[in-house]
Scaffold this active site. Structure first.
Site, PDB file in Angstrom:
ATOM      1  N   ARG A 167       0.868  -1.182   0.000  1.00 29.02           N
ATOM      2  CA  ARG A 167       0.000   0.000   0.000  1.00 29.02           C
ATOM      3  C   ARG A 167       0.900   1.226   0.000  1.00 29.02           C
ATOM      4  O   ARG A 167       2.131   1.110   0.113  1.00 29.02           O
ATOM      5  CB  ARG A 167      -0.874   0.021   1.253  1.00 29.02           C
ATOM      6  CG  ARG A 167      -0.062  -0.117   2.537  1.00 29.02           C
ATOM      7  CD  ARG A 167      -0.886   0.018   3.790  1.00 29.02           C
ATOM      8  NE  ARG A 167      -0.146  -0.346   4.976  1.00 29.02           N
ATOM      9  CZ  ARG A 167       0.774   0.395   5.579  1.00 29.02           C
ATOM     10  NH1 ARG A 167       1.087   1.583   5.061  1.00 29.02           N
ATOM     11  NH2 ARG A 167       1.378  -0.016   6.670  1.00 29.02           N
TER      12      ARG A 167
ATOM     13  N   ARG B 158       5.547  12.951  12.083  1.00 31.64           N
ATOM     14  CA  ARG B 158       4.155  12.584  12.306  1.00 31.64           C
ATOM     15  C   ARG B 158       3.660  13.329  13.548  1.00 31.64           C
ATOM     16  O   ARG B 158       4.143  13.089  14.664  1.00 31.64           O
ATOM     17  CB  ARG B 158       4.006  11.084  12.534  1.00 31.64           C
ATOM     18  CG  ARG B 158       4.463  10.222  11.379  1.00 31.64           C
ATOM     19  CD  ARG B 158       4.055   8.785  11.632  1.00 31.64           C
ATOM     20  NE  ARG B 158       4.779   7.868  10.775  1.00 31.64           N
ATOM     21  CZ  ARG B 158       4.540   6.567  10.714  1.00 31.64           C
ATOM     22  NH1 ARG B 158       3.597   6.035  11.473  1.00 31.64           N
ATOM     23  NH2 ARG B 158       5.240   5.785   9.912  1.00 31.64           N
TER      24      ARG B 158
END
Length: 214
Positions: A42, A88
């Protein structure tokens, strides 16, 4: 080493007949020998880093392949240009072993400027729930070299406004300013060797100022 990584990743994909966006991960030892770790079939959370250094739109390329088209760049992907890194931004408390945090975002503003990209999905008034991943945003910076990307990241982190839940912006600032990180002396043991919650005390580490009503 980078070329060997790429060649090994392509061999893995070809051997299993994989046809889409994906990431083959390896781990590197002290002698620069690398070992297969896993395949993520992915887009990765870090895919903006690749987009920043190649100029590609990986989502668009993935859709092209799904529709049966060829990749826009054929068999010769563009050479990486410069450096990029991603922070993040997560609703968690680094001072409490990175415990996830919930609550309402009272005020939020993400940085802008040359070489800065924000992939964010939150807004003022957004309630961070218990049930999903605590990722709030991905802050990505690009530079001509690693140190420029790092310094831009430090500047960008200093402009983040995020009031409400605990978060890790202060932790990222500590990390980017750490001399060993700046020197590129990294390993999977970096936090174990260098991080202590005390380094964040007295700073805007996990919960910033009270909202100012803007």
């Amino acid at each position: 080493t980078r070329r060997a990584f790429g060649e090994a990743a392509c061999r893995v994909a070809k051997q299993v007949g994989y046809l889409s966006a994906g990431t083959v991960e390896f781990i590197l030892d002290e002698q620069n020998r690398f070992y297969f770790l896993e395949v993520n079939t992915r887009l990765q959370v870090e895919h903006p880093v690749t987009e920043m250094v190649t100029g590609l739109d990986l989502v668009a390329e993935q859709l092209r392949v799904a529709e049966g088209d060829e990749l826009s760049f054929g068999d010769s992907p563009p050479e990486p240009r410069g450096w990029a890194m991603e922070a993040r931004i997560i609703a968690e408390d680094p001072a409490r072993n990175f415990m996830p945090s919930v609550g309402r975002i009272e005020r939020v503003r993400f940085p802008q400027g040359p070489g800065v990209r924000n992939d964010a999905g939150v807004y003022r008034g957004y309630d961070i729930p218990l049930f999903y991943d605590s990722l709030l945003a991905k802050l990505v910076t690009w530079g001509r070299d690693r140190d420029e990307a790092r310094r831009r990241m430090l500047r960008a982190l200093g402009e983040v406004v995020l009031d409400g839940p605990h978060h890790n912006v202060g932790f990222h600032k500590w990390l980017c300013a750490h001399p060993e990180f700046a020197a590129g002396n990294l390993s999977t043991r970096f936090l174990e060797e260098h991080f202590r919650p005390e380094v964040l005390r007295g700073a805007d580490a996990s919960r910033p100022r009270l909202p100012l009503g803007i």
